[in-house]
Design a protein around this motif. Structure first.
Motif, short mmCIF file in Angstrom:
data_model
loop_
_atom_site.label_atom_id
_atom_site.label_comp_id
_atom_site.label_asym_id
_atom_site.label_seq_id
_atom_site.Cartn_x
_atom_site.Cartn_y
_atom_site.Cartn_z
N HIS A 118 10.15 -20.84 -33.26
CA HIS A 118 8.99 -21.68 -32.98
C HIS A 118 9.48 -23.06 -32.53
O HIS A 118 10.22 -23.72 -33.26
N LEU A 119 9.06 -23.45 -31.32
CA LEU A 119 9.47 -24.72 -30.74
C LEU A 119 8.25 -25.57 -30.42
O LEU A 119 7.19 -25.04 -30.09
N ASP A 120 8.43 -26.89 -30.47
CA ASP A 120 7.36 -27.80 -30.07
C ASP A 120 7.29 -27.94 -28.55
O ASP A 120 6.23 -28.10 -27.97
N CYS A 121 8.46 -27.90 -27.92
CA CYS A 121 8.52 -27.95 -26.46
C CYS A 121 9.68 -27.07 -26.01
O CYS A 121 10.62 -26.82 -26.77
N LEU A 122 9.59 -26.61 -24.78
CA LEU A 122 10.60 -25.71 -24.25
C LEU A 122 11.78 -26.52 -23.73
O LEU A 122 11.62 -27.36 -22.84
N PRO A 123 12.98 -26.28 -24.27
CA PRO A 123 14.15 -26.97 -23.73
C PRO A 123 14.51 -26.41 -22.36
O PRO A 123 13.97 -25.39 -21.93
N GLU A 124 15.40 -27.07 -21.67
CA GLU A 124 15.84 -26.59 -20.36
C GLU A 124 16.55 -25.25 -20.56
O GLU A 124 17.43 -25.12 -21.41
N LEU A 125 16.15 -24.27 -19.77
CA LEU A 125 16.74 -22.94 -19.86
C LEU A 125 17.78 -22.77 -18.76
O LEU A 125 17.66 -23.34 -17.69
N GLN A 126 18.80 -21.96 -19.05
CA GLN A 126 19.84 -21.66 -18.07
C GLN A 126 19.87 -20.14 -17.90
O GLN A 126 20.54 -19.45 -18.67
N LEU A 127 19.15 -19.66 -16.90
CA LEU A 127 19.10 -18.23 -16.64
C LEU A 127 20.41 -17.77 -16.02
O LEU A 127 21.00 -18.48 -15.22
N ASP A 128 20.83 -16.56 -16.37
CA ASP A 128 22.06 -16.05 -15.77
C ASP A 128 21.87 -15.65 -14.31
O ASP A 128 22.81 -15.53 -13.56
N ASN A 129 20.60 -15.47 -13.88
CA ASN A 129 20.25 -15.12 -12.50
C ASN A 129 20.84 -13.80 -12.05
O ASN A 129 20.91 -13.52 -10.86
N ARG A 130 21.29 -13.02 -12.97
CA ARG A 130 21.79 -11.67 -12.69
C ARG A 130 20.93 -10.69 -13.46
O ARG A 130 20.23 -9.89 -12.86
N ILE A 133 16.05 -13.09 -14.29
CA ILE A 133 15.81 -13.80 -13.04
C ILE A 133 14.60 -14.74 -13.10
O ILE A 133 14.39 -15.54 -12.19
N ALA A 134 13.78 -14.65 -14.16
CA ALA A 134 12.61 -15.51 -14.26
C ALA A 134 12.14 -15.58 -15.71
O ALA A 134 12.44 -14.69 -16.52
N THR A 135 11.42 -16.64 -16.01
CA THR A 135 10.76 -16.77 -17.31
C THR A 135 9.31 -17.16 -17.06
O THR A 135 8.95 -17.68 -16.00
N HIS A 136 8.49 -16.90 -18.07
CA HIS A 136 7.08 -17.27 -17.98
C HIS A 136 6.59 -17.59 -19.38
O HIS A 136 6.82 -16.82 -20.32
N LEU A 137 5.93 -18.71 -19.53
CA LEU A 137 5.32 -19.09 -20.79
C LEU A 137 3.87 -18.59 -20.75
O LEU A 137 3.05 -19.11 -20.00
N ALA A 138 3.59 -17.54 -21.52
CA ALA A 138 2.30 -16.86 -21.46
C ALA A 138 1.40 -17.26 -22.63
O ALA A 138 1.82 -17.20 -23.79
N SER A 139 0.19 -17.63 -22.30
CA SER A 139 -0.79 -17.95 -23.34
C SER A 139 -1.27 -16.65 -23.98
O SER A 139 -1.20 -15.58 -23.36
N PRO A 140 -1.79 -16.71 -25.20
CA PRO A 140 -2.30 -15.50 -25.85
C PRO A 140 -3.40 -14.82 -25.02
O PRO A 140 -3.49 -13.59 -25.00
N GLU A 141 -4.19 -15.62 -24.29
CA GLU A 141 -5.28 -15.06 -23.51
C GLU A 141 -4.79 -14.26 -22.30
O GLU A 141 -5.44 -13.30 -21.88
#
Length: 162
Positions: A118-130, A133-141
């Motif tokens: 559980h985080l208050d804010c999302l830190p900078e992410l470092q994707l391996d890009n292999r 390839i993507a992230t998404h912050l999804a709301s419960p709705e």
């Protein structure tokens, strides 16, 4: 000089890896459907407020949580930490065990251990890009309208076994 520090070479290398992962995953799924192997993995549900962080792999149509296989001799929590660092660059966070589920997904008989962060804010992410390839912050709705892996669906239903 061409090195992986060269952005152009890095993009080509990442593209080759993504193709290899897609092909390898197809072969693996066919093998799993024939053999029905047992597998054990660990996934991390990362909450930022009420939203959940989803990751998109280069070889799978559905969205998932960061995580993966547990190596021989590795504990589920150590695997979750390792996979989180490898896939999105997050390390040194305290994870809370949330439960486990059993299921047969993509031909494997799977036991998946879930952890929560559980985080208050999302830190900078470092994707391996292999692999990732993507992230998404999804709301419960919006979660019901997103294609999710079977393990993530089981987590959201709280189908924990132990």
């Amino acid at each position: 000089m061409l090195t992986l520090a060269n952005p152009k070479l890095r993009r080509v290398s990442d593209s080759v890896w993504r193709v290899a992962l897609r092909l390898g995953f197809r072969v693996a799924r066919a093998w799993w459907r024939l053999r029905r192997p047992r597998h054990e993995g660990a996934l991390v549900a990362i909450y930022v407020g009420r939203a959940l962080l989803l990751v998109k792999s280069s070889y799978r149509a559905e969205w998932n949580f960061p995580g993966g296989s547990i190596r021989p001799g590795e504990t589920p929590d150590a695997a979750a930490q390792r996979e989180m660092e490898e896939e999105i660059g997050l390390s040194s966070y305290t994870l809370r065990a949330a439960g486990s589920v059993y299921g047969t997904w993509e031909g494997r008989r799977d036991r998946v251990h879930f952890f929560e962060l559980h985080l208050d804010c999302l830190p900078e992410l470092q994707l391996d890009n292999r692999e990732v390839i993507a992230t998404h912050l999804a709301s419960p709705e919006e979660l019901p309208s997103i294609a999710l892996t079977g393990a993530v669906v089981a987590y959201l239903r709280k189908d924990f076994c132990c």
